[in-house]
Every structure is written in C-alpha cells, then in structure tokens.
Scaffold this motif. Sequence first.
Motif, short mmCIF file in Angstrom:
data_model
loop_
_atom_site.label_atom_id
_atom_site.label_comp_id
_atom_site.label_asym_id
_atom_site.label_seq_id
_atom_site.Cartn_x
_atom_site.Cartn_y
_atom_site.Cartn_z
N SER A 218 0.84 -1.21 0.00
CA SER A 218 0.00 0.00 0.00
C SER A 218 0.87 1.25 0.00
CB SER A 218 -0.93 -0.02 1.21
OG SER A 218 -1.69 1.17 1.27
N GLU A 219 1.91 1.28 0.83
CA GLU A 219 2.79 2.45 0.88
C GLU A 219 3.58 2.60 -0.43
OE1 GLU A 219 6.04 4.48 3.93
OE2 GLU A 219 5.74 2.31 3.94
N ALA A 222 1.26 4.04 -2.91
CA ALA A 222 0.94 5.42 -2.53
C ALA A 222 2.06 6.37 -2.94
CB ALA A 222 0.69 5.50 -1.03
N LYS A 226 1.58 9.48 -5.47
CA LYS A 226 1.98 10.86 -5.15
C LYS A 226 2.90 11.41 -6.23
CE LYS A 226 1.59 10.19 -0.13
NZ LYS A 226 2.34 10.11 1.16
N TYR A 231 -2.68 11.06 -5.94
CA TYR A 231 -2.98 10.61 -4.59
C TYR A 231 -3.99 11.56 -3.94
CZ TYR A 231 -2.21 8.53 0.01
OH TYR A 231 -2.39 7.88 1.22
N PRO A 233 -7.97 11.77 -1.74
CA PRO A 233 -8.61 10.97 -0.68
C PRO A 233 -9.23 9.66 -1.16
CG PRO A 233 -9.12 13.30 -0.40
CD PRO A 233 -8.39 13.18 -1.70
N ALA A 236 -6.45 7.21 -1.68
CA ALA A 236 -5.92 6.80 -0.38
C ALA A 236 -6.81 5.72 0.24
CB ALA A 236 -5.81 8.01 0.55
N LYS A 237 -8.13 5.88 0.13
CA LYS A 237 -9.03 4.87 0.68
C LYS A 237 -8.92 3.56 -0.11
CE LYS A 237 -12.38 8.26 2.42
NZ LYS A 237 -13.77 8.78 2.29
N ALA A 240 -5.84 1.77 0.97
CA ALA A 240 -5.98 1.25 2.33
C ALA A 240 -6.84 -0.01 2.38
CB ALA A 240 -6.57 2.32 3.25
N CYS A 257 -14.96 4.35 -1.02
CA CYS A 257 -14.27 5.47 -1.68
C CYS A 257 -15.23 6.59 -2.07
CB CYS A 257 -13.54 4.96 -2.92
SG CYS A 257 -12.25 3.74 -2.58
#
Length: 504
Positions: A218-219, A222, A226, A231, A233, A236-237, A240, A257
């Motif tokens: 996930s990171e 992400a 970015k 990236y 919201p 991001a969901k 996650a 989402c």
Amino acid sequence: MTLAPRLDLRQSQSLVMTPQLQQAIKLLALSNLEIEAFVAGELEKNPLLEAGGTDDFAPPADGVDRAAEQHDLRAETGDADQLIGQGLGAADSPLDVDYGAETFIDDGPGDRMAGAIGSGGGMDMLSGGSGEAPDFDSFANPEQGLQEHLMDQARSALSGMDLMIAAQLIGQIDEAGYLEANLLETAHGMGVPLYRIEQVLGVIHGFDPTGVGARSLSECLALQAKEADRYDPCMAKLLANLDLLARGALPQLRRICGVDEEDMADMIRELRGYDPKPGLRFSSESAAPVTPDLFVRPTREGWAIEVNSATLPRVLINRTYYVELASGPQDRTSKAWLADCLASANWLVKALDQRQKTIVKVASEIVRQQEDFFRKGVEHLKPLTLKAVADAIQMHESTVSRVTSNKYLSCPRGLYELKYFFTSGVAAAGGEGAVSAEAVKSHIKALIAAETADAILSDDTLVDLLRAKGMDIARRTVAKYREAMGIGSSVQRRRQKALRGQAA
C-alpha cells in the motif's frame, strides 16, 4: 552347557560396494556440467590423466568396432605400454587415427556445438556465420545493483549522520525495493531519535525508483501515486483496502471510496500502471541457461539420440608418461602409488563410458514409449513410471531414477527434464488405457484459456468436458490440477475478468 572358547567355520553371502562402485553410482545422478567439475578435480589429483580434445571419442561412421580392432592388434604386436617402452608406439595404429577426417560422423547437434567451441571457426558460428564479431557487451559485468544505485543518490542528498542512517536503512532494503527494518529498533541501535530516522526515510522515498523503501504494498503504490499527482482521498481509501480489491468486492469499495463505477475503473486502471516491486528492475541476477545433456531429432529410421559432446568432458590416459615413470628408479611406495593412479585412471575412463551408454539406453526407452509426445505434443503424453522403463531395459529402478535426475533433453518441441516424462495416469472414459496427468493439465489449461467473461467454466463443467474427450476424472482432481497450475477458481476468474473489463 559349558562355556569355552572354540573356532567355528561359517559360510555367508553379503553384498559389498567398493568405493569405486559407489562413486560410479554417484556419477549417474550428475549432469554433464557437474561431471565436468568432477573430472577437473580428478585431473588435478591424477598425473596420468589428461583432458582429451573434442574429437578424441568421435564415433566411427564405417561401423567398425575400434575396441575389437585394437584388441586384435595388441594380441599381434603387444600392449600399448610395451610398444611405447620399445619405441614402437607407431604400431598401435588406433592411437594415430585421424579423428578429424571425414571417416567419422560430424553432423549431429553435439558435434556442431563442440565445433563452435573448440574449432577456430567458433567465432563465426557464434555470430551465425555472418562474419560479424559477437556482441561482447553481453558478457560485461552486470549493471549497478539497487543498493549501489540508492547509495549514489544518498551521497548526493545527505551527509554526516544522516548519510550513516541512510546507509543503515538502504542496507536493509530487499531486492524488490521494500524496507525490512524496524525503525524504532534502528533508532535505538544508532542512538538517534526516531523522528530523525523517519526524516531520512522520507528522503529515501524520493529516490529513484519511485516506491523504493516502502514498508508495504500500500505504501509503495501510494508513493507512486503521489509522484504521478494522483494521490487524492479516494485513491488513499482504495490503497488502504487493497484486500477488498484482491477479492473483487467492487460494490463495497465504491461505497468506501465514494465514487461511481467510471471513477473506480479509472482508479483501478491507474493502479495497474504502477510497479509493485520497483527494485527488481535493478536486479543483477540473471537466470542461468539450462544446457541439454541429450539431443533428440527425427530421422527417416526413427529417432536419433545423441549425448551433448560439447559439455561432456573427455579424459585420456597418458601412457607415455606412465611408461617413463614405471621404467625409472622407484621404491615400493612409489610403485604402489603409480599402480593406484593407473587403476584410478582406467576406472574413470570406463565409468564415464558406461555412464554415457546407460544414459542413452534410458533415454532411448523413454523416447520409444513417449513417441506420440514427440510427434504430436503434450496432449499425447502417456503415463509412465520408472519401473516400466527399468523393466524394459532390464535395469534396477533406482538406476533409472539416478540417470533421469538433473538431465535435460532437447528436441524439436523444446527443452524438457527427463523426469517430465514420468507422470501418473488418469483412467480413460472408455475403461481402456490411461491418460497422462500432464496431458489432462494441458487440456484444462486450454479450456480455461478459451472461456469468455460471460461463460466461466466451473470445475463440474470441466469434468464433463474432459469426459467428453475421453478422460474419466473426478472434480477434486480437476481442482487439484487447476491449483497446481496457479489457476484460480471460477469465482476468482469471474472477478478477475470483471476487473479487466472495467480497467480496459
């Protein structure tokens, strides 16, 4: 009953394996490349052994038994060692045969490979006969590794203690680009605050390739989102809840989402463009090519089976040197040592020759029993066991097992390990005969590859289709074969096709 010492004479039988016999058995399980390493060690230990040329053991094309001819000649003129000692070595004509002449066959795959390596024209053969030199850049050292690439960037962006922290973290990044270190333990070990470790890690996250130094998938994604300025919201969901995406729970993901189907498809398409393992592009490891031990090619009479002579080591006994040593002054220990060297050299030559004959014998029987595979393909592969081959060639099953270990066969259909041809069987629908498990897997794979998104085949449907092809197979067996090939269930395949359809 009195207790007294006495002598008894008993007769018994026992099987004793000599060290040489044990070594000969071990040679059967070695590949040609492993045999080459073994022979290299023997050449260093035994002064009577020397490496032979590529044509020292070329087979005669005239069908004459050279061994019998040499035996008859020795019976008339004396042993080779005696001839050499008397200065009459020229009388031993088989030692002086021109093996490079056209008397011998030199048109097989192994001969061409050996010629490319050992002859002066090998450069032309490597370049395809075009006269151009080969690309020596392909033989250069591997490219810079991931950690060296990251350290070069760290030296440009950091200094002092931060550079030391970066070196500590980079050293714990695996080949896929993920950080395996515990930041708190690293901070305690280096005696620095945790926030400083996190600051340096943030700098590493900006290094090339994007996503390196992440601690989870996930990171990693992400960081790439970015970098691409995607990236938000909603993304991001989505990142996650990658577990929901893997299960294909799209309605639940859309609710989390807060997006519609079109936006969700766009986000999934974006994720597909990211690299989940960014460090692998700097991997310096290259897959080692598999060298065939045998060549199989069709001929008018059937199938020709040839040992790969390019990788098969050849050894000769230097009898001239043996005669010189034997005729010189020597004590009892020297005589015993020289006799041991000669016996060891003779054994090695015989063991290698016997190994080659055994491999060809086993491979010939495999080709005979699996001829339909070589002519028509994997769908016609028959069930075969080690015992069936062993009984056909009158050898022990363990010998066949050793011969087929770590050996590869090259044929017009590709490169296969000899163990590949030994598979279990599935009963035929008609009750007569059996079908190889590999053939069943091939049919299952072909049926699933041809299915459409609106007609996913269940395991029960696959059972019916296979029975229509003459294969009596149970549903659990279909599921076992499907999972062994890495193919998901019908539910998983339906979700995957739905995801592909939305991302397309």
